[in-house]
Design a protein around this motif. Structure first.
Motif, PDB file in Angstrom:
ATOM      1  N   GLY A 211      34.350  49.753  42.961  1.00  0.00           N
ATOM      2  CA  GLY A 211      35.614  49.979  43.657  1.00  0.00           C
ATOM      3  C   GLY A 211      36.167  48.708  44.260  1.00  0.00           C
ATOM      4  O   GLY A 211      37.366  48.424  44.171  1.00  0.00           O
ATOM      5  N   ALA A 212      35.287  47.904  44.866  1.00  0.00           N
ATOM      6  CA  ALA A 212      35.726  46.647  45.468  1.00  0.00           C
ATOM      7  C   ALA A 212      36.228  45.673  44.402  1.00  0.00           C
ATOM      8  O   ALA A 212      37.156  44.889  44.646  1.00  0.00           O
ATOM      9  CB  ALA A 212      34.568  46.026  46.256  1.00  0.00           C
ATOM     10  N   GLU A 213      35.641  45.744  43.209  1.00  0.00           N
ATOM     11  CA  GLU A 213      36.072  44.878  42.103  1.00  0.00           C
ATOM     12  C   GLU A 213      37.526  45.160  41.716  1.00  0.00           C
ATOM     13  O   GLU A 213      38.326  44.236  41.521  1.00  0.00           O
ATOM     14  CB  GLU A 213      35.144  45.111  40.911  1.00  0.00           C
ATOM     15  CG  GLU A 213      35.465  44.294  39.679  1.00  0.00           C
ATOM     16  CD  GLU A 213      34.539  44.644  38.532  1.00  0.00           C
ATOM     17  OE1 GLU A 213      34.980  44.538  37.369  1.00  0.00           O
ATOM     18  OE2 GLU A 213      33.372  45.026  38.785  1.00  0.00           O
ATOM     19  N   ILE A 214      37.882  46.442  41.627  1.00  0.00           N
ATOM     20  CA  ILE A 214      39.262  46.809  41.295  1.00  0.00           C
ATOM     21  C   ILE A 214      40.200  46.422  42.428  1.00  0.00           C
ATOM     22  O   ILE A 214      41.319  45.935  42.196  1.00  0.00           O
ATOM     23  CB  ILE A 214      39.360  48.314  40.995  1.00  0.00           C
ATOM     24  CG1 ILE A 214      38.708  48.615  39.652  1.00  0.00           C
ATOM     25  CG2 ILE A 214      40.805  48.795  41.020  1.00  0.00           C
ATOM     26  CD1 ILE A 214      39.423  48.005  38.448  1.00  0.00           C
ATOM     27  N   CYS A 215      39.769  46.625  43.664  1.00  0.00           N
ATOM     28  CA  CYS A 215      40.615  46.239  44.798  1.00  0.00           C
ATOM     29  C   CYS A 215      40.868  44.740  44.793  1.00  0.00           C
ATOM     30  O   CYS A 215      41.984  44.285  45.083  1.00  0.00           O
ATOM     31  CB  CYS A 215      39.976  46.680  46.112  1.00  0.00           C
ATOM     32  SG  CYS A 215      40.049  48.465  46.384  1.00  0.00           S
TER      33      CYS A 215
ATOM     34  N   ASP B 249      28.828  58.337  34.030  1.00  0.00           N
ATOM     35  CA  ASP B 249      27.512  58.153  34.627  1.00  0.00           C
ATOM     36  C   ASP B 249      27.258  56.732  35.126  1.00  0.00           C
ATOM     37  O   ASP B 249      26.457  56.530  36.034  1.00  0.00           O
ATOM     38  CB  ASP B 249      26.419  58.524  33.615  1.00  0.00           C
ATOM     39  CG  ASP B 249      26.384  60.014  33.319  1.00  0.00           C
ATOM     40  OD1 ASP B 249      26.613  60.803  34.254  1.00  0.00           O
ATOM     41  OD2 ASP B 249      26.144  60.382  32.156  1.00  0.00           O
ATOM     42  N   ASP B 250      27.921  55.751  34.529  1.00  0.00           N
ATOM     43  CA  ASP B 250      27.739  54.383  34.958  1.00  0.00           C
ATOM     44  C   ASP B 250      28.325  54.213  36.365  1.00  0.00           C
ATOM     45  O   ASP B 250      29.520  54.452  36.570  1.00  0.00           O
ATOM     46  CB  ASP B 250      28.429  53.431  33.980  1.00  0.00           C
ATOM     47  CG  ASP B 250      28.218  51.976  34.350  1.00  0.00           C
ATOM     48  OD1 ASP B 250      28.951  51.481  35.239  1.00  0.00           O
ATOM     49  OD2 ASP B 250      27.331  51.344  33.765  1.00  0.00           O
ATOM     50  N   PRO B 251      27.525  53.819  37.354  1.00  0.00           N
ATOM     51  CA  PRO B 251      28.027  53.782  38.735  1.00  0.00           C
ATOM     52  C   PRO B 251      29.176  52.786  38.924  1.00  0.00           C
ATOM     53  O   PRO B 251      30.138  53.082  39.649  1.00  0.00           O
ATOM     54  CB  PRO B 251      26.802  53.408  39.565  1.00  0.00           C
ATOM     55  CG  PRO B 251      25.827  52.824  38.605  1.00  0.00           C
ATOM     56  CD  PRO B 251      26.089  53.485  37.285  1.00  0.00           C
ATOM     57  N   ARG B 252      29.094  51.626  38.288  1.00  0.00           N
ATOM     58  CA  ARG B 252      30.181  50.653  38.423  1.00  0.00           C
ATOM     59  C   ARG B 252      31.468  51.205  37.839  1.00  0.00           C
ATOM     60  O   ARG B 252      32.545  51.093  38.453  1.00  0.00           O
ATOM     61  CB  ARG B 252      29.801  49.347  37.723  1.00  0.00           C
ATOM     62  CG  ARG B 252      30.947  48.337  37.632  1.00  0.00           C
ATOM     63  CD  ARG B 252      30.488  47.029  36.999  1.00  0.00           C
ATOM     64  NE  ARG B 252      31.615  46.139  36.724  1.00  0.00           N
ATOM     65  CZ  ARG B 252      32.219  46.063  35.547  1.00  0.00           C
ATOM     66  NH1 ARG B 252      31.821  46.836  34.531  1.00  0.00           N
ATOM     67  NH2 ARG B 252      33.227  45.228  35.374  1.00  0.00           N
ATOM     68  N   ASP B 253      31.379  51.822  36.676  1.00  0.00           N
ATOM     69  CA  ASP B 253      32.578  52.395  36.054  1.00  0.00           C
ATOM     70  C   ASP B 253      33.167  53.501  36.916  1.00  0.00           C
ATOM     71  O   ASP B 253      34.394  53.605  37.060  1.00  0.00           O
ATOM     72  CB  ASP B 253      32.262  52.928  34.661  1.00  0.00           C
ATOM     73  CG  ASP B 253      32.119  51.827  33.621  1.00  0.00           C
ATOM     74  OD1 ASP B 253      32.522  50.682  33.907  1.00  0.00           O
ATOM     75  OD2 ASP B 253      31.588  52.113  32.525  1.00  0.00           O
ATOM     76  N   PHE B 254      32.309  54.339  37.496  1.00  0.00           N
ATOM     77  CA  PHE B 254      32.793  55.401  38.387  1.00  0.00           C
ATOM     78  C   PHE B 254      33.576  54.803  39.550  1.00  0.00           C
ATOM     79  O   PHE B 254      34.690  55.243  39.873  1.00  0.00           O
ATOM     80  CB  PHE B 254      31.608  56.233  38.885  1.00  0.00           C
ATOM     81  CG  PHE B 254      31.942  57.217  39.983  1.00  0.00           C
ATOM     82  CD1 PHE B 254      33.145  57.921  39.998  1.00  0.00           C
ATOM     83  CD2 PHE B 254      31.030  57.453  41.008  1.00  0.00           C
ATOM     84  CE1 PHE B 254      33.442  58.829  41.018  1.00  0.00           C
ATOM     85  CE2 PHE B 254      31.319  58.360  42.025  1.00  0.00           C
ATOM     86  CZ  PHE B 254      32.527  59.038  42.029  1.00  0.00           C
ATOM     87  N   GLY B 255      33.035  53.772  40.181  1.00  0.00           N
ATOM     88  CA  GLY B 255      33.734  53.133  41.300  1.00  0.00           C
ATOM     89  C   GLY B 255      35.051  52.520  40.885  1.00  0.00           C
ATOM     90  O   GLY B 255      36.062  52.636  41.592  1.00  0.00           O
ATOM     91  N   ARG B 256      35.071  51.870  39.715  1.00  0.00           N
ATOM     92  CA  ARG B 256      36.296  51.245  39.236  1.00  0.00           C
ATOM     93  C   ARG B 256      37.378  52.291  38.954  1.00  0.00           C
ATOM     94  O   ARG B 256      38.552  52.108  39.297  1.00  0.00           O
ATOM     95  CB  ARG B 256      36.005  50.440  37.963  1.00  0.00           C
ATOM     96  CG  ARG B 256      35.122  49.223  38.200  1.00  0.00           C
ATOM     97  CD  ARG B 256      34.607  48.662  36.884  1.00  0.00           C
ATOM     98  NE  ARG B 256      35.701  48.104  36.088  1.00  0.00           N
ATOM     99  CZ  ARG B 256      35.762  48.171  34.764  1.00  0.00           C
ATOM    100  NH1 ARG B 256      34.825  48.806  34.085  1.00  0.00           N
ATOM    101  NH2 ARG B 256      36.767  47.615  34.128  1.00  0.00           N
ATOM    102  N   ILE B 257      36.993  53.389  38.316  1.00  0.00           N
ATOM    103  CA  ILE B 257      37.967  54.440  37.988  1.00  0.00           C
ATOM    104  C   ILE B 257      38.536  55.053  39.261  1.00  0.00           C
ATOM    105  O   ILE B 257      39.751  55.245  39.392  1.00  0.00           O
ATOM    106  CB  ILE B 257      37.308  55.529  37.116  1.00  0.00           C
ATOM    107  CG1 ILE B 257      36.949  54.971  35.742  1.00  0.00           C
ATOM    108  CG2 ILE B 257      38.229  56.742  36.976  1.00  0.00           C
ATOM    109  CD1 ILE B 257      36.038  55.876  34.934  1.00  0.00           C
ATOM    110  N   ALA B 258      37.665  55.381  40.209  1.00  0.00           N
ATOM    111  CA  ALA B 258      38.122  56.029  41.446  1.00  0.00           C
ATOM    112  C   ALA B 258      39.066  55.129  42.228  1.00  0.00           C
ATOM    113  O   ALA B 258      40.072  55.587  42.785  1.00  0.00           O
ATOM    114  CB  ALA B 258      36.922  56.422  42.303  1.00  0.00           C
ATOM    115  N   ALA B 259      38.763  53.838  42.283  1.00  0.00           N
ATOM    116  CA  ALA B 259      39.626  52.917  43.024  1.00  0.00           C
ATOM    117  C   ALA B 259      40.968  52.740  42.325  1.00  0.00           C
ATOM    118  O   ALA B 259      42.021  52.706  42.975  1.00  0.00           O
ATOM    119  CB  ALA B 259      38.922  51.567  43.172  1.00  0.00           C
ATOM    120  N   THR B 260      40.960  52.618  41.005  1.00  0.00           N
ATOM    121  CA  THR B 260      42.210  52.483  40.256  1.00  0.00           C
ATOM    122  C   THR B 260      43.102  53.696  40.488  1.00  0.00           C
ATOM    123  O   THR B 260      44.311  53.573  40.702  1.00  0.00           O
ATOM    124  CB  THR B 260      41.926  52.335  38.749  1.00  0.00           C
ATOM    125  OG1 THR B 260      41.017  51.249  38.540  1.00  0.00           O
ATOM    126  CG2 THR B 260      43.209  52.069  37.974  1.00  0.00           C
TER     127      THR B 260
END
Length: 346
Positions: free
Chosen positions: A123-127, A73-84
């Motif tokens: 997502g940008a953070e993981i990239c 549910d955490d939006p930042r975590d969702f973006g990080r997981i999807a990008a990884t």
């Protein structure tokens, strides 16, 4: 405004919302075969992780895309997981990412700009961690939230890793523990504690950047990443690609903390059963498994680890690279044998 949980807006989450392997095969059967292209080194022939196009004698382009609905549910975590997860396919081919494009589908009348922005920022953070820019992308207004990347990378054409190079006698190394789908299901049911959530985020946001470090080893013959089809599904793709039998030690795979207890309580994903229904005929030895083990071996792994086929004399070096790269639980989980393509549980 009060916003709903991200996971409540999606009928599935993470790699568990992939189309089941059997249904996907039926769909792709109607797709016309691509013409002969001398520079297409890897296409759709063996369901590999990415396409590879030779640019010149020293460089080839790795191209892939991956996106899904929220697993947390955490939006930042969702973006990080999807990008990884999206970048993993480049690493699995032995490549190093150079560029990403964002794929964004959001219910803009339900989610705030701040929430959507936090997904993209994650997502940008993981990239950035991977050393690549998010240089553009495409967005649509959709009923369910969807996020992912187009990921591009470079690899030496002589060092491309595929899922079809495994050889009889090779050992199989798995770099990440299993159980992401179980933890995700527990989260959606409100049954995952803080320690379980921390373990889920830690494993799903750990970049598989050791792929290009493993690829140059003379003893490494094949790499794939273990994602939505589970360990057995991706091992079966490797077996079919190599034209060999793969033996999986059902008890050898590392497991995320708390997963065994949740399995004992009956926490599984629907995707696990769909996976087995799609490819179970290609697997032998399942009848002797203890309760819950088959669910674990077919569990969809959002942003899972690498499955590496490596000659026996290179196992120690490959494990050392994995463990020094942050994959402390990397372990030998099976071997490649002679015989008809398939997976045997031992």
């Amino acid at each position: 405004m009060t916003e709903p949980r991200l996971t409540s807006l999606a009928h599935g989450g993470g790699c568990g919302c992939k189309i089941a392997p059997g249904a996907l095969s039926d769909i792709l059967r109607a797709m016309p075969q691509a013409g002969p292209f001398a520079d297409l080194l890897v296409g759709t022939e063996t369901s590999d992780d990415a396409a590879v196009w030779r640019l010149n004698d020293r460089q080839a382009l790795v191209a892939t895309t991956d996106f899904f609905m929220p697993v947390v549910d955490d939006p930042r975590d969702f973006g990080r997981i999807a990008a990884t997860n999206a970048l993993s396919d480049v690493y699995a081919m032995g490549g190093r990412p150079i560029l990403a494009l964002a794929i964004v589908g959001m219910p803009i009348k339900v989610l705030s700009p701040e929430t959507i922005g936090a997904i993209l920022a994650g997502g940008a953070e993981i990239c950035a961690e991977a050393g690549v820019p998010v240089a553009g992308g495409h967005s649509i207004d959709s009923v369910e939230p969807i996020y992912g990347l187009v990921a591009l990378g470079l690899v030496d054409p002589a060092k491309v890793m595929t899922n079809r190079g495994a050889r009889p006698g090779d050992a199989l190394i798995l770099t990440k523990p299993l159980g992401v789908g179980v933890l995700s299901a527990a989260f959606k049911q409100g049954r995952l504690d803080e320690a379980g959530y921390a373990a889920l985020i830690d494993t799903t946001t750990r970049l598989n950047r050791i792929g290009p470090d493993l690829a140059p080893l003379a003893g490494v013959h094949a790499i794939t990443d273990v994602t939505g089809f589970g360990l057995l599904g991706h091992a079966l793709e490797m077996a079919r690609g190599a034209g060999a039998t793969i033996e999986i030690d059902a008890g050898a795979a590392p497991v995320l903390p708390g997963v065994e207890a949740l399995l004992a309580q009956g926490v599984v994903t629907g995707a696990s059963g769909r996976n087995w229904a799609s490819y179970g005929e290609g697997v032998t030895g399942s009848g002797a498994l203890p309760s819950g083990r088959l669910d674990l071996l077919t569990d969809p792994q959002t942003s899972g680890g690498l499955l590496v086929a490596v000659a026996p004399d290179a196992v120690a070096e490959a494990l050392a690279i994995a463990r020094s790269g942050g994959f402390a639980q990397a372990a030998v989980v099976g071997r490649v044998g002679e015989g008809a393509p398939g997976v045997s549980l031992v």
